[in-house]
Design an enzyme around this catalytic site. Structure first.
Site, PDB file in Angstrom:
ATOM      1  N   ASN A 177       6.523   7.696   3.045  1.00 59.99           N
ATOM      2  CA  ASN A 177       6.559   8.540   1.854  1.00 59.99           C
ATOM      3  C   ASN A 177       7.274   9.844   2.184  1.00 59.99           C
ATOM      4  OD1 ASN A 177       4.543   7.429  -0.431  1.00 59.99           O
ATOM      5  ND2 ASN A 177       3.762   6.866   1.590  1.00 59.99           N
TER       6      ASN A 177
ATOM      7  N   HIS B  44       0.841  -1.197   0.000  1.00 56.60           N
ATOM      8  CA  HIS B  44       0.000   0.000   0.000  1.00 56.60           C
ATOM      9  C   HIS B  44       0.875   1.246   0.000  1.00 56.60           C
ATOM     10  CE1 HIS B  44      -3.157   2.863   0.942  1.00 56.60           C
ATOM     11  NE2 HIS B  44      -4.030   1.908   0.679  1.00 56.60           N
ATOM     12  N   HIS B  45       0.415   2.265  -0.730  1.00 56.18           N
ATOM     13  CA  HIS B  45       1.208   3.491  -0.884  1.00 56.18           C
ATOM     14  C   HIS B  45       1.398   4.215   0.449  1.00 56.18           C
ATOM     15  CE1 HIS B  45       3.330   6.372  -3.133  1.00 56.18           C
ATOM     16  NE2 HIS B  45       2.551   6.436  -4.192  1.00 56.18           N
ATOM     17  N   CYS B  46       0.544   3.978   1.439  1.00 52.01           N
ATOM     18  CA  CYS B  46       0.734   4.631   2.735  1.00 52.01           C
ATOM     19  C   CYS B  46       1.956   4.078   3.457  1.00 52.01           C
ATOM     20  CB  CYS B  46      -0.513   4.469   3.608  1.00 52.01           C
ATOM     21  SG  CYS B  46      -0.759   2.814   4.293  1.00 52.01           S
TER      22      CYS B  46
END
Length: 472
Positions: A308, A136-138
């Site tokens: 990120n 997941h991008h989180c």
């Protein structure tokens, strides 16, 4: 327990706003055969999990969005449940692999478990197999995703530490109490930072000037682009395709035109969007395509952290220019202008300031913005330098490495670029319901790079001055 940053949490909120959106990034590692057994692979990955503590944690939300979600240990974590196995239908070619990847990436990760999974893909031509690593991008951006390649696809110099016992779940009330403390402490932290900045007026003036320049550049992105089929509601299914290039050839193009490799990459992507619009009978206007280009702001000491750390630039791609060389030069000039205007620095300032405010209004704003129609940005294009050395898993050499980028917020296409050894791969993601042209963008990218490479060789020949014959 560790709270997510507002930027990390934003990927959860964007996904929650649209049931058709899946905000997972991925890489596809193609390896020499034969494929290992599921038991072998799970054991190999499990032994390395202590190097990535986030891989055994899940999301715990704060009631009423009073604080950012937090990472907590999953007391029921079982690595076996994170691994799956599937086969590509015959003949096991690249088209079959891409179709399968698109199907797997259209499925959301389970929020009640750690936000990653691995798919072993068997049946590729030549006896090969692949691993689709889905995250997941989180949890990670492109740069931190590269850390995962080094952990799981490279021989370790020393054995990993043992897996520590899971910490007990903090429960809802402690999370709520911590969020309330942060709400009180946030304004005080902001005031202390402001007073500290006032003691250094010269540095403060410089930062204010840079931020104002960058914000002015970012505000231009509020202006809608020309209407086109590139943006609009998206469905649940994804189409995935690949374009390939030689990294040394791309570097040679960059040197010949005195531009960066990233300029060459973005020019080739511009060519693909131009051809896509023309194929649909749409005019590729000067303001048709504004793309989101992530910019890493990760410091060297933070390379291994799973989060990120990105800002952005929002260039208009010159899809109205037909000549490939002129298109490349224009891309270079526009990116240079945005860098000079400190657009990426302004993006960092915005995401940093979000840390000091209450989370609930931020979460509600993100969800609302994700649901609203807009035409400010119509695509995403990301370029991540990958490993230059050879990767392997259980003694099998990784021959190819492909990237995947998700689409959301009415963006119907996205392009991720990843280098591995001397190769460059373009992973193109599209909304399957509104992108009926399979292979068109990939072919356009490869064709543009071929033309630029030919032009670069011509330029190089013209710059060579012939030696005069000396007479004695």
């Amino acid at each position: 327990m560790e709270p997510l940053s507002p930027l990390d949490a934003a990927f959860l909120e964007i996904e929650d706003a649209d049931p058709a959106v899946v905000l997972a990034i991925a890489s596809v590692a193609v390896a020499e055969g034969p494929a290992p057994s599921q038991r072998e692979l799970v054991a190999e990955f499990t032994a390395r999990l202590p190097l990535i503590p986030r891989y055994r944690q899940k999301i715990h939300r704060v009631p009423l969005d009073l604080g950012t979600p937090s990472w907590v240990d999953d007391p029921d974590f079982d690595p076996v449940r994170q691994f799956h196995r599937v086969a590509v239908p015959g003949p096991g070619d690249e088209a079959g692999l891409c179709e399968l990847v698109g199907m797997l990436m259209a499925q959301r990760l389970d929020r009640d478990r750690p936000l990653w999974e691995c798919w072993v893909i068997e049946g590729l031509a030549g006896g090969r197999w692949a691993i689709l690593s889905k995250v997941h991008h989180c949890l990670a951006d492109g740069v931190s995703g590269n850390t995962l390649h080094e952990v799981f696809f490279r021989e370790q110099d020393r054995p990993p530490p043992p897996l520590r016992p899971a910490e007990p779940s903090p429960g809802r009330m402690p999370l709520l109490a911590a969020a309330l403390r942060d709400m009180v402490a946030g304004p005080l932290t902001t005031l202390r930072a402001a007073f500290g900045a006032l003691t250094k007026p010269r540095a403060l003036a410089g930062r204010v000037t840079e931020a104002s320049q960058g914000l002015e550049a970012l505000m231009r992105a509020v202006i809608p682009v020309s209407p086109s089929s590139l943006s609009g509601p998206i469905g649940r299914m994804r189409r995935y395709e690949l374009a390939h290039a030689s990294l040394p050839k791309v570097v040679a193009i960059a040197k010949a035109f005195d531009v960066t490799v990233n300029d060459v990459v973005l020019a080739a992507i511009t060519a693909a969007y131009r051809e896509l619009l023309l194929s649909r009978g749409e005019e590729p206007a000067a303001d048709s395509v504004r793309t989101l280009v992530p910019v890493s702001v990760r410091r060297e000491v933070e390379i291994g952290r799973m989060n990120n750390q990105v800002s952005l630039m929002l260039p208009l791609l010159p899809v109205d220019i037909a000549d490939p060389a002129l298109r490349l030069v224009t891309v270079h000039r526009r990116l240079a202008e945005l860098k000079g205007h400190r657009e990426a620095e302004a993006g960092v300032a915005v995401t940093t300031s979000a840390r000091y405010g209450p989370y609930a209004p931020l979460a509600w704003t993100i969800r609302a913005a994700a649901r609203l129609p807009h035409r400010n940005v119509v695509s995403v294009a990301t370029n991540v330098p990958g490993p230059r050395h050879t990767l392997s898993i259980l003694g099998r050499e990784v021959t190819d490495l492909y990237p995947y980028v998700p689409i959301a917020m009415r963006l119907r296409t996205g392009v991720a670029v990843l280098t591995y050894r001397d190769r460059m791969s373009f992973g193109i993601t599209a909304d399957a319901a509104t992108a009926p042209e399979p292979g068109l963008m990939a072919a356009a990218i490869e064709r543009d790079l071929t033309t630029l490479s030919r032009t670069a060789r011509t330029k190089k020949k013209k710059t060579v001055v012939p030696k005069r014959n000396s007479s004695h």
